[in-house]
Design a protein around this motif. Structure first.
Motif, PDB file in Angstrom:
ATOM      1  N   GLY A 142      12.565 -28.741  39.703  1.00 33.59           N
ATOM      2  CA  GLY A 142      13.741 -28.948  38.868  1.00 33.59           C
ATOM      3  C   GLY A 142      13.373 -29.739  37.631  1.00 33.59           C
ATOM      4  N   GLN A 143      13.853 -29.310  36.489  1.00 39.27           N
ATOM      5  CA  GLN A 143      13.603 -30.061  35.269  1.00 39.27           C
ATOM      6  C   GLN A 143      14.689 -29.749  34.262  1.00 39.27           C
ATOM      7  OE1 GLN A 143       9.686 -27.946  34.824  1.00 39.27           O
ATOM      8  NE2 GLN A 143      10.224 -27.982  32.643  1.00 39.27           N
TER       9      GLN A 143
ATOM     10  N   GLN B 225      17.311 -26.958  36.260  1.00 43.02           N
ATOM     11  CA  GLN B 225      18.147 -27.936  36.946  1.00 43.02           C
ATOM     12  C   GLN B 225      19.411 -27.276  37.516  1.00 43.02           C
ATOM     13  OE1 GLN B 225      19.542 -31.028  34.267  1.00 43.02           O
ATOM     14  NE2 GLN B 225      19.844 -29.567  32.598  1.00 43.02           N
ATOM     15  N   TYR B 226      19.933 -26.270  36.805  1.00 41.06           N
ATOM     16  CA  TYR B 226      21.128 -25.578  37.299  1.00 41.06           C
ATOM     17  C   TYR B 226      20.762 -24.620  38.435  1.00 41.06           C
ATOM     18  CZ  TYR B 226      22.907 -27.519  32.979  1.00 41.06           C
ATOM     19  OH  TYR B 226      23.254 -28.392  31.972  1.00 41.06           O
TER      20      TYR B 226
ATOM     21  N   THR C  72      10.324 -32.980  40.265  1.00 43.79           N
ATOM     22  CA  THR C  72      10.668 -33.095  38.855  1.00 43.79           C
ATOM     23  C   THR C  72       9.501 -33.676  38.061  1.00 43.79           C
ATOM     24  OG1 THR C  72      12.966 -33.511  39.501  1.00 43.79           O
ATOM     25  CG2 THR C  72      12.360 -34.029  37.241  1.00 43.79           C
TER      26      THR C  72
ATOM     27  N   SER D  36      12.078 -34.249  32.615  1.00 42.97           N
ATOM     28  CA  SER D  36      12.792 -34.634  33.829  1.00 42.97           C
ATOM     29  C   SER D  36      14.280 -34.314  33.729  1.00 42.97           C
ATOM     30  CB  SER D  36      12.603 -36.130  34.104  1.00 42.97           C
ATOM     31  OG  SER D  36      13.182 -36.906  33.061  1.00 42.97           O
ATOM     32  N   ILE D  37      14.948 -34.280  34.870  1.00 43.18           N
ATOM     33  CA  ILE D  37      16.397 -34.066  34.896  1.00 43.18           C
ATOM     34  C   ILE D  37      17.078 -35.358  34.460  1.00 43.18           C
ATOM     35  CG2 ILE D  37      18.399 -33.516  36.332  1.00 43.18           C
ATOM     36  CD1 ILE D  37      16.541 -31.927  38.158  1.00 43.18           C
TER      37      ILE D  37
ATOM     38  N   VAL E 234      24.294 -33.507  37.168  1.00 42.94           N
ATOM     39  CA  VAL E 234      23.403 -32.664  37.970  1.00 42.94           C
ATOM     40  C   VAL E 234      22.784 -33.477  39.103  1.00 42.94           C
ATOM     41  CG1 VAL E 234      21.228 -31.381  37.959  1.00 42.94           C
ATOM     42  CG2 VAL E 234      22.907 -31.006  36.146  1.00 42.94           C
TER      43      VAL E 234
ATOM     44  N   ILE F  70      15.231 -36.085  44.908  1.00 40.63           N
ATOM     45  CA  ILE F  70      14.440 -35.930  43.691  1.00 40.63           C
ATOM     46  C   ILE F  70      13.042 -36.482  43.948  1.00 40.63           C
ATOM     47  CG2 ILE F  70      14.236 -36.531  41.258  1.00 40.63           C
ATOM     48  CD1 ILE F  70      16.554 -34.640  41.921  1.00 40.63           C
TER      49      ILE F  70
ATOM     50  N   THR G  99      12.613 -21.782  41.881  1.00 39.37           N
ATOM     51  CA  THR G  99      13.976 -22.301  41.801  1.00 39.37           C
ATOM     52  C   THR G  99      14.997 -21.186  41.605  1.00 39.37           C
ATOM     53  OG1 THR G  99      12.898 -24.150  40.682  1.00 39.37           O
ATOM     54  CG2 THR G  99      15.281 -24.217  40.813  1.00 39.37           C
TER      55      THR G  99
END
Length: 336
Positions: A19-20, A25-26, A50, A62-63, A68, A79, A114
């Motif tokens: 995730g990023q 991320q979505y 991440t 990163s997120i 989110v 995470i 993802t």
């Protein structure tokens, strides 16, 4: 009495996705929601790995969205920050390699891209983590032998020889010589193994060797974006795994769907996949977050996906993905 494989399939394991900031991320939110939707009894941990800012990135990957992060936390995701030392902005597909090194040691793992939905109970998949495997939903994308050679066999054998692996036992004897399917090749959309640290260390070692000093047989072959998929079969073979690690029809079948892009999902996936997507995207707390991503907003919530779906007969799809893309683009419905 349970067989060894039945006992292995019930062994707890962890799941990792990347995730990023941006699209991933979505997609991570949808993946986490699909896991909770279809696998309520999943006893392992879900890690959203991440990448962290550093010299390998032009900007912070990163997120950073609090909304989110809150939804991922509500869905039970953890995470997992990791640093890029070998890859990063120049080759983001390498995230899946370096992130493995941050997972808990000696705990079996399954990695998913993802852009995947879990559409059934992941605990019903009979994983035997002693024999790793990966996705067989692939085409002959690499290598591309030239007219004057070397051919498939010479190219692949050079890689097996590089790492002291037995080339002959990797071959599918039911396929003819110089046909791409005879040679061990996976889609890196999912893979699994017994220990992420050992798997990741070997994956990284092999990938860097191929990237930095490819055998002469690879002189005319592109490594970008294929490096992760070139290396993966070598790693899996080195740990005693192969193409027969799982029964057909489960992952990339009734239990998971690697959709890749939302227009392609609506064009070619089953009604069940669509039903799962809409069910997990419906809760207000999830909808509020996902509507920030334009393709999800328009495809899922504003009905563009249904218009894409109406363009195709799932029982008679074009054979080539490019033809599917072109039809969607001609209708003015393409998004990525």
């Amino acid at each position: 009495m349970d067989t060894a494989q039945e006992q292995a399939s019930r062994q707890p394991f962890n799941i990792m996705v990347i995730g990023q900031a941006g699209r991933l991320q979505y997609e991570a939110v949808l993946f986490a929601a699909s896991l909770r939707h279809g696998s309520a009894g999943f006893p392992g941990r879900l890690f959203v790995a991440t990448p962290q800012p550093g010299p390998a990135w032009d900007r912070d990957p990163s997120i950073q969205s609090a909304e989110v992060l809150d939804v991922l936390n509500d869905l039970g995701a953890e995470i997992l920050p990791f640093a890029n030392h070998a890859f990063g902005q120049s080759y983001p597909y390498g995230n899946k390699i370096e992130a493995l090194l941050a997972l808990p040691e000696n705990e079996p793992f399954v990695f998913f891209d993802t852009d995947t939905l879990l559409t059934g109970d992941i605990m019903s998949v009979p994983f035997d983590f002693r024999k790793p495997g990966a996705s067989l939903r692939r085409e002959g994308t690499w290598p591309k032998p030239t007219l004057y050679g070397p051919g498939y066999a010479a190219i692949w054998k050079s890689l097996y020889d590089r790492f002291g692996l037995d080339f002959e036992t990797s071959l599918d004897p039911d396929q003819p010589d110089e046909f791409w399917g005879r040679y061990l090749y996976f889609n890196a959309g999912f893979f699994f193994g017994a220990c992420p640290r050992r798997f990741g260390e070997r994956y990284l070692e092999y990938a860097l060797s191929i990237r930095d000093s490819p055998p002469a047989e690879l002189d005319c072959q592109s490594l970008d974006p294929w490096l992760d998929q070139i290396t993966l079969p070598l790693v899996i073979h080195s740990f005693g795994g192969g193409r027969d690690a799982l029964p057909d029809g489960l992952l990339d079948g009734s239990i998971s769907c690697h959709y890749r892009l939302f227009p392609l999902l609506y064009a070619r996936e089953s009604d069940h996949v669509i039903e799962v997507l809409h069910a997990i995207a419906a809760p207000n707390r999830i909808k509020k977050v996902l509507k920030s991503h334009e393709p999800i907003k328009r495809m899922v919530y504003q009905g563009r996906g249904a218009k894409v779906r109406a363009l195709f007969d799932r029982d008679n799809l074009p054979r080539r993905e490019q033809a599917i893309r072109n039809r969607i683009k001609s209708a003015g419905l393409w998004m990525r």
